[in-house]
Design a protein around this motif. Sequence first.
Motif, PDB file in Angstrom:
ATOM      1  N   ALA A   9       0.834  -1.214   0.000  1.00 49.38           N
ATOM      2  CA  ALA A   9       0.000   0.000   0.000  1.00 49.38           C
ATOM      3  C   ALA A   9       0.858   1.250   0.000  1.00 49.38           C
ATOM      4  N   GLY A  10       0.399   2.255  -0.745  1.00 47.34           N
ATOM      5  CA  GLY A  10       1.112   3.525  -0.818  1.00 47.34           C
ATOM      6  C   GLY A  10       0.331   4.533  -1.630  1.00 47.34           C
ATOM      7  N   PRO A  11       0.916   5.687  -1.900  1.00 45.22           N
ATOM      8  CA  PRO A  11       0.197   6.756  -2.625  1.00 45.22           C
ATOM      9  C   PRO A  11      -0.270   6.369  -4.017  1.00 45.22           C
ATOM     10  N   THR A  12       0.401   5.403  -4.651  1.00 48.41           N
ATOM     11  CA  THR A  12       0.001   5.003  -6.006  1.00 48.41           C
ATOM     12  C   THR A  12      -0.912   3.778  -6.000  1.00 48.41           C
ATOM     13  N   THR A  13      -1.377   3.396  -4.819  1.00 50.99           N
ATOM     14  CA  THR A  13      -2.232   2.215  -4.664  1.00 50.99           C
ATOM     15  C   THR A  13      -3.668   2.643  -4.406  1.00 50.99           C
ATOM     16  N   THR A  14      -4.607   1.824  -4.858  1.00 54.66           N
ATOM     17  CA  THR A  14      -6.022   2.028  -4.556  1.00 54.66           C
ATOM     18  C   THR A  14      -6.507   0.854  -3.717  1.00 54.66           C
ATOM     19  N   VAL A  15      -7.062   1.168  -2.548  1.00 51.14           N
ATOM     20  CA  VAL A  15      -7.619   0.149  -1.665  1.00 51.14           C
ATOM     21  C   VAL A  15      -9.136   0.181  -1.809  1.00 51.14           C
ATOM     22  N   VAL A  16      -9.724  -0.923  -2.233  1.00 48.13           N
ATOM     23  CA  VAL A  16     -11.172  -1.021  -2.410  1.00 48.13           C
ATOM     24  C   VAL A  16     -11.745  -1.823  -1.244  1.00 48.13           C
ATOM     25  N   VAL A  17     -12.632  -1.202  -0.489  1.00 53.15           N
ATOM     26  CA  VAL A  17     -13.273  -1.849   0.658  1.00 53.15           C
ATOM     27  C   VAL A  17     -14.690  -2.236   0.256  1.00 53.15           C
ATOM     28  N   VAL A  18     -15.030  -3.515   0.418  1.00 56.80           N
ATOM     29  CA  VAL A  18     -16.351  -3.993   0.015  1.00 56.80           C
ATOM     30  C   VAL A  18     -17.091  -4.588   1.212  1.00 56.80           C
ATOM     31  N   ASP A  19     -18.397  -4.391   1.228  1.00 64.62           N
ATOM     32  CA  ASP A  19     -19.321  -5.008   2.185  1.00 64.62           C
ATOM     33  C   ASP A  19     -19.130  -4.535   3.625  1.00 64.62           C
ATOM     34  N   THR A  20     -18.492  -3.397   3.836  1.00 63.85           N
ATOM     35  CA  THR A  20     -18.443  -2.782   5.159  1.00 63.85           C
ATOM     36  C   THR A  20     -18.038  -1.327   4.996  1.00 63.85           C
ATOM     37  N   ASN A  21     -18.470  -0.493   5.927  1.00 60.84           N
ATOM     38  CA  ASN A  21     -18.037   0.903   5.924  1.00 60.84           C
ATOM     39  C   ASN A  21     -17.425   1.302   7.264  1.00 60.84           C
ATOM     40  N   ARG A  22     -17.210   0.313   8.132  1.00 63.74           N
ATOM     41  CA  ARG A  22     -16.638   0.570   9.450  1.00 63.74           C
ATOM     42  C   ARG A  22     -15.155   0.206   9.443  1.00 63.74           C
ATOM     43  N   PRO A  23     -14.266   1.147   9.732  1.00 63.55           N
ATOM     44  CA  PRO A  23     -12.827   0.872   9.636  1.00 63.55           C
ATOM     45  C   PRO A  23     -12.362  -0.249  10.545  1.00 63.55           C
ATOM     46  N   GLU A  24     -12.956  -0.346  11.752  1.00 69.52           N
ATOM     47  CA  GLU A  24     -12.505  -1.373  12.690  1.00 69.52           C
ATOM     48  C   GLU A  24     -12.921  -2.773  12.270  1.00 69.52           C
ATOM     49  N   GLN A  25     -13.849  -2.878  11.306  1.00 67.47           N
ATOM     50  CA  GLN A  25     -14.320  -4.180  10.858  1.00 67.47           C
ATOM     51  C   GLN A  25     -13.570  -4.692   9.634  1.00 67.47           C
ATOM     52  N   THR A  26     -12.719  -3.862   9.037  1.00 63.44           N
ATOM     53  CA  THR A  26     -12.009  -4.280   7.832  1.00 63.44           C
ATOM     54  C   THR A  26     -10.906  -5.276   8.181  1.00 63.44           C
ATOM     55  N   GLN A  27     -10.448  -6.007   7.174  1.00 61.59           N
ATOM     56  CA  GLN A  27      -9.420  -7.022   7.395  1.00 61.59           C
ATOM     57  C   GLN A  27      -8.069  -6.412   7.748  1.00 61.59           C
ATOM     58  N   ALA A  28      -7.793  -5.209   7.271  1.00 61.29           N
ATOM     59  CA  ALA A  28      -6.522  -4.530   7.552  1.00 61.29           C
ATOM     60  C   ALA A  28      -6.785  -3.032   7.703  1.00 61.29           C
ATOM     61  N   PRO A  29      -7.218  -2.584   8.878  1.00 64.12           N
ATOM     62  CA  PRO A  29      -7.562  -1.164   9.071  1.00 64.12           C
ATOM     63  C   PRO A  29      -6.410  -0.212   8.785  1.00 64.12           C
ATOM     64  N   GLU A  30      -5.162  -0.671   8.963  1.00 63.81           N
ATOM     65  CA  GLU A  30      -4.022   0.218   8.755  1.00 63.81           C
ATOM     66  C   GLU A  30      -3.866   0.626   7.289  1.00 63.81           C
ATOM     67  N   LEU A  31      -4.453  -0.132   6.353  1.00 64.08           N
ATOM     68  CA  LEU A  31      -4.386   0.263   4.940  1.00 64.08           C
ATOM     69  C   LEU A  31      -5.148   1.559   4.685  1.00 64.08           C
ATOM     70  N   LEU A  32      -6.118   1.856   5.537  1.00 66.49           N
ATOM     71  CA  LEU A  32      -6.931   3.064   5.349  1.00 66.49           C
ATOM     72  C   LEU A  32      -6.136   4.328   5.626  1.00 66.49           C
ATOM     73  N   THR A  33      -5.027   4.196   6.343  1.00 65.19           N
ATOM     74  CA  THR A  33      -4.184   5.361   6.656  1.00 65.19           C
ATOM     75  C   THR A  33      -2.815   5.242   5.992  1.00 65.19           C
ATOM     76  N   SER A  34      -2.724   4.441   4.944  1.00 70.26           N
ATOM     77  CA  SER A  34      -1.443   4.208   4.272  1.00 70.26           C
ATOM     78  C   SER A  34      -1.128   5.252   3.213  1.00 70.26           C
ATOM     79  N   GLY A  35      -2.060   6.171   2.960  1.00 67.66           N
ATOM     80  CA  GLY A  35      -1.871   7.156   1.898  1.00 67.66           C
ATOM     81  C   GLY A  35      -2.463   6.744   0.576  1.00 67.66           C
ATOM     82  N   ALA A  36      -2.996   5.524   0.509  1.00 59.80           N
ATOM     83  CA  ALA A  36      -3.607   5.045  -0.732  1.00 59.80           C
ATOM     84  C   ALA A  36      -4.980   5.673  -0.935  1.00 59.80           C
ATOM     85  N   LYS A  37      -5.434   5.683  -2.184  1.00 58.66           N
ATOM     86  CA  LYS A  37      -6.807   6.102  -2.459  1.00 58.66           C
ATOM     87  C   LYS A  37      -7.759   5.044  -1.917  1.00 58.66           C
TER      88      LYS A  37
END
Length: 668
Positions: free
Chosen positions: A426-454
Motif C-alpha cells: 500500500a502507498g500513494p500510487t495504490t487504490t484500496v477497495v473496501v467492500v461489504d463494510t463501511n466501518r474501519p474497525e471491521q475491515t481485514q486490515a484497518p491500517e491500509l486506510l491510513t497508508s496514503g492510498a486512495k
Amino acid sequence: MRQQTFHKALSHLTETGFRVFFAACLVFAVLTGLFNVWLSLAEIAVVLGLYLYFHAGTSRRKNEVLAYLDHVTNGVDSASRRTMISSPLPIVIFRPDTDDIIWSNDRFLHLTGDRDHLFETKLSSLVPAFQSQWLLDGDHVCGDPVQIVDRQYLVYGNLVSIGDEPEVEFLATTYWVDVTEYALTAAKFDATRPILMIILVDNYEDLSKGLDEGERSVLRTQINNLLTEWLAPAQGMICRYDRDHYLFLMEAGHLQSFQRRKFSILEEIRHIQSPNGVAATLSIGIGQGAETPRQLHEYASLALDMALSRGGDQVVIKNGTDFSFIGGRSKETERRTKVKSRVVATALAEILDVTEHVIVMGHKFPDLDVLGAAAGIAAMARKKNVPVNIIQAPSPYPAEAMAKRLHALPEYKNLFIPAEQARHLAGPTTTVVVVDTNRPEQTQAPELLTSGAKIVVIDHHRRAASYIEKPSLSFQDPYASSASELVTELVQYNLDSGDLKRLEAEALLSGIVLDTKAFTMRTGSRTFETAAFLRKSGADTTEVKKFFQNNLEDTITKFHIIQRAHTYHKSMAITWTDHKVGRAIAGQAADELLNIAGIDASFVLFPEDGQTYLSTRSSGKVNVQVISEMLGGGGNAATAGAQFPGKTVDEVLPLLKGAIDQYFEEET
C-alpha cells in the motif's frame, strides 16, 4: 511512642557534637597522667564539671523548647477546631465505608434541615444524591454537583487513615461549596447554544412525479405549513433554500422536547401524499456543540449525509464526535436509479486508469458477498491491466471454499495475499477497495486506510457511527441487496461481454443469493436485473447452490441451536450455544428460525475466540439493525450482528433482552 521519638529527635538537635568534644577532652586529660598525675586529675575534674553544667543547661533548654512547642501546638489545634466549627463552608466528617456521620458543623446541619445533630446518621439518608466512591478512588473533588432541595453543591474532600495495621480505618472530611448560581448560569448557557437542522424531503422526486406545477405548489405548501406548525414551539427561524431542503435554527434547550416526542414529524409528514399515493418522508440532520457557525453547518450536513446513507426517513444528531439516531425503522423501499451506478462506474474507471496497484478487502471473516464483490473488482482491474490482490483471511472463514475455487484459475494465481504483505504494497500510487463494510474497525486490515492510498468504499449497509471518512469514491446504497449487486452494476458498465469469468459470475451471484436468502428478502427490480446479467455471463445456479450445502455435522449443529430457541416478546426467537460453531452455521440457524410461524426476528448467540457473537435476522417487521446498534453492532434492517469481547453468552443474554425491551418501549 511518638512523644519519645520527638524527645530523641530534639536531643539530637541540642546536643549534636558536644559529646564528642567532651570525650576528646577526657582522653587528653587521661594522657596528661603519663606526665603529671595531679594535673591529670585536675583536668578530669574540670572536664566532668563542665559536662555536668552543660548537661543541666541542655536539659533546661530542652524543657523550655518543649513547653513552647506544646503551647504553639495547642494553639494550632484550638485554632483548627474553631476554624472547622465556624467555617463559612458546610463540613461533614464521615466513614466512607459505612456512610456513618462522625461530626458536622452547624452550616451542614442548616443545609440538611436538621438543627439538632447528625450523629449515628448515614450521609446517604440525608443526601441521597451523594456518592462517596470518588473519595475511595483518590479524587479530591466530586465530578458532578450534588442536589440538596433547590441548591447545588460541589463537594471537595480527602481521606485520613486512623489506627494501625491491620485495623486501619478511614475518615472522610468533605467541604460543600454552593455553586447553584454558577450551575444555573452554565445550564442557561448550554440551553441557549445554537442548533442547526437541515431538513430534506428525501422522496421529493417520487412525490412530484407526474404532477403539474400547480399540484407541486400545493404539495410544497402542505409540507411548509406542517413543518412550520411542528417547529413553532421552538421559536426558531426556518428557511426553505431549495425545493426540498430547509434550514432551521433554534436554541439547544428546545431539542429535548423534540426528542421526547421522538421527532413526531417523521410520522406526521406521512399524512401528506401525492395524488398517485406516495407518502412524503423526511431526513433530518442536526448539528450541535460546534465552536463556530461554519462548523455547526458542517455538523448538520454530515448528520444529513449519515441519515441518507442509512436509508433516510430518520433523524441523525451530530454532537462533536458523537452521533445519535432517531427513527429509521420503517421498511426500506427501492429508490435507486441507473444514473448513480453509471456515474460511479465512470469514476471508478478513471481511478483505475491512474493507479498502479489495487488491493481489495472486506470485513473480517469474509463471506460469499465479500468474495463475490472482490472477484468483480478483480475482473475490472484485470480489464485495465492493473495488478490486483485480494486480502486472504486466516482459515477457517465462511467463503473459504469459494476462495479455493477461484485460486485454481490461472488469473488468480498469487492473487490472494495475507494482510501483512498488503501493508507493504500500500502507498500513494495504490487504490484500496473496501467492500461489504463501511466501518474501519471491521475491515481485514484497518491500517491500509491510513497508508496514503486512495480509498474506494462499496457497501450496502447503513452507515454506522464509526465509518471510513473521506474516501476518494463511495458507492454506499442501503437499498441494494448486497455488495455483490452493487459491484455487478459497475461490472456491466466497465466490462465487455466475455471479460467476466464464469466462476467470477458465480461468486457474484452467490453473494446476492446469500444476502437475499435466495431472493426472498431485500430484493428489488434491480436485484433481479443483476442476477439476470450474471446468468447471461455464465453463472450456473446449480453450482451456486452447492456453496450453501453443509456437511452432516454442521447440519446437526444447526438444528441443535434451533432446538434451544425460546420466544421473547411473543415474536422474537432467541437461542444460544455454549460451544464454538461456525459463523455461517449460526447465521443459517437464525435464517431457519424465521421460517417458524409467528417469528418476526431471530437472535443467535455463540462464543468464539474468547468473545461472544450475535447473529440477527428479521422478516421485515422488526429492524434488527437498531437493536444491534444498541449493543455496539450494526448491519441492515434485515441482517445485523454484534460482538462482545471478553463476555460470555450468559453475560450477553440479559444485555440482548434489555435492548429488545428498549426497542419495543421506543416503538410505543
